[in-house]
Design a protein around this motif. Sequence first.
Motif, PDB file in Angstrom:
ATOM      1  N   SER A   1     -10.331  -7.154  40.732  1.00  0.00           N
ATOM      2  CA  SER A   1      -9.373  -6.893  41.808  1.00  0.00           C
ATOM      3  C   SER A   1      -8.431  -5.754  41.449  1.00  0.00           C
ATOM      4  CB  SER A   1      -8.574  -8.168  42.100  1.00  0.00           C
ATOM      5  OG  SER A   1      -7.616  -7.949  43.094  1.00  0.00           O
TER       6      SER A   1
ATOM      7  N   SER B   1      -5.541  -4.435  50.018  1.00  0.00           N
ATOM      8  CA  SER B   1      -4.756  -4.888  48.876  1.00  0.00           C
ATOM      9  C   SER B   1      -4.345  -6.348  49.037  1.00  0.00           C
ATOM     10  CB  SER B   1      -3.521  -4.006  48.709  1.00  0.00           C
ATOM     11  OG  SER B   1      -2.748  -4.415  47.604  1.00  0.00           O
ATOM     12  N   TYR B   2      -3.903  -6.717  50.236  1.00  0.00           N
ATOM     13  CA  TYR B   2      -3.566  -8.113  50.503  1.00  0.00           C
ATOM     14  C   TYR B   2      -4.780  -9.023  50.310  1.00  0.00           C
ATOM     15  CZ  TYR B   2       0.865  -6.656  52.663  1.00  0.00           C
ATOM     16  OH  TYR B   2       2.119  -6.146  52.905  1.00  0.00           O
TER      17      TYR B   2
ATOM     18  N   TYR C   1      -5.632  -9.524  46.629  1.00  0.00           N
ATOM     19  CA  TYR C   1      -4.653 -10.402  45.976  1.00  0.00           C
ATOM     20  C   TYR C   1      -4.902 -11.858  46.355  1.00  0.00           C
ATOM     21  CZ  TYR C   1      -0.216 -12.510  44.688  1.00  0.00           C
ATOM     22  OH  TYR C   1       0.738 -13.334  44.158  1.00  0.00           O
TER      23      TYR C   1
ATOM     24  N   ARG D   1      -8.068  -2.297  43.550  1.00  0.00           N
ATOM     25  CA  ARG D   1      -6.795  -1.884  44.124  1.00  0.00           C
ATOM     26  C   ARG D   1      -6.400  -0.476  43.649  1.00  0.00           C
ATOM     27  NH1 ARG D   1      -4.944  -7.156  42.985  1.00  0.00           N
ATOM     28  NH2 ARG D   1      -3.727  -6.350  41.235  1.00  0.00           N
TER      29      ARG D   1
ATOM     30  N   GLU E   1      -7.792 -13.328  44.428  1.00  0.00           N
ATOM     31  CA  GLU E   1      -7.368 -13.792  43.109  1.00  0.00           C
ATOM     32  C   GLU E   1      -6.769 -15.203  43.204  1.00  0.00           C
ATOM     33  OE1 GLU E   1      -4.744 -11.065  41.185  1.00  0.00           O
ATOM     34  OE2 GLU E   1      -5.853  -9.316  41.864  1.00  0.00           O
TER      35      GLU E   1
ATOM     36  N   ASP F   1      -9.420 -11.107  38.190  1.00  0.00           N
ATOM     37  CA  ASP F   1      -8.207 -10.291  38.122  1.00  0.00           C
ATOM     38  C   ASP F   1      -8.545  -8.850  37.754  1.00  0.00           C
ATOM     39  OD1 ASP F   1      -6.653 -12.394  38.820  1.00  0.00           O
ATOM     40  OD2 ASP F   1      -5.854 -12.789  36.823  1.00  0.00           O
TER      41      ASP F   1
END
Length: 263
Positions: free
Chosen positions: A254, A196-197, A200, A258, A203, A251
């Motif tokens: 991603s 997840s990191y 992000y 996620r 992005e 976005d």
Amino acid sequence: MNPDMPKPPARDWTMRILMLLLLALIVASFATLPLKWREFFTVDAINSTTELLAGFAPPETSSGFLAKTFWAAIETLAMSGLGTLLAVIFGLAFSLPASGRFGAAPRAAMRAVLNVLRSVPELVWASIMLIAAGLGPLGGTLALGAHTAGVLGRLFADSLENAAPLPEQSLRTNGANATAAFMYATLPQTLPQMMSYTLYRWENNIRAAAILGVVGAGGLGQMLKYHLSLFQMPLAATVILAMLLLVALVDAISFAMRRALTR
């Protein structure tokens, strides 16, 4: 009051003091900065802004320029993807000593290195890398990797520190070596959060890669700087729209990835 009843816990003033200090900092910021809000809404300012924005319409739509913009967008996407991949590799390697797995001294030293990496902005890293590697996407890719490695290294280290230690301890007690215990007990706990990191930061790196082109790192940013410097507003508008579409696409990808990780 009943003497048998437990006493209420002592009131912790730490958070309240921090909030008051933060509020004082915000008030001081508004008091010290020369914010000329009235000038922002004057007739001259509104007319100048309207005239500038009108110069961007209509965007350039010739096939040759659209093809050039498309390949610049691909270059920006590649810069962000490769820079993020390098950051994941080095960030994961840095996170092991930074999480305290090798002792307190290596933890402090590696945390200091990570602080330096992420404290230096991408534009500064790009200026350094462009001097070493020359103009082009290589310097921008290395700049993204250096800055993002500091960010992800810190986040990965915190995830490893917050992981439950009991599963790894159980495997070590039953004869597993340190590497196997880490790979089968601790890493699976933290892998979804690390992913997840990473997504992000990918992005963010799309936006940063577009900005790095302004200093000569290639991609859409370099095109934008060139056309704006020549006041070719319709061409610049096409590049800006390409940036918006690229960011929106990444976005969406991603966000979907996620969601798939959290199911």
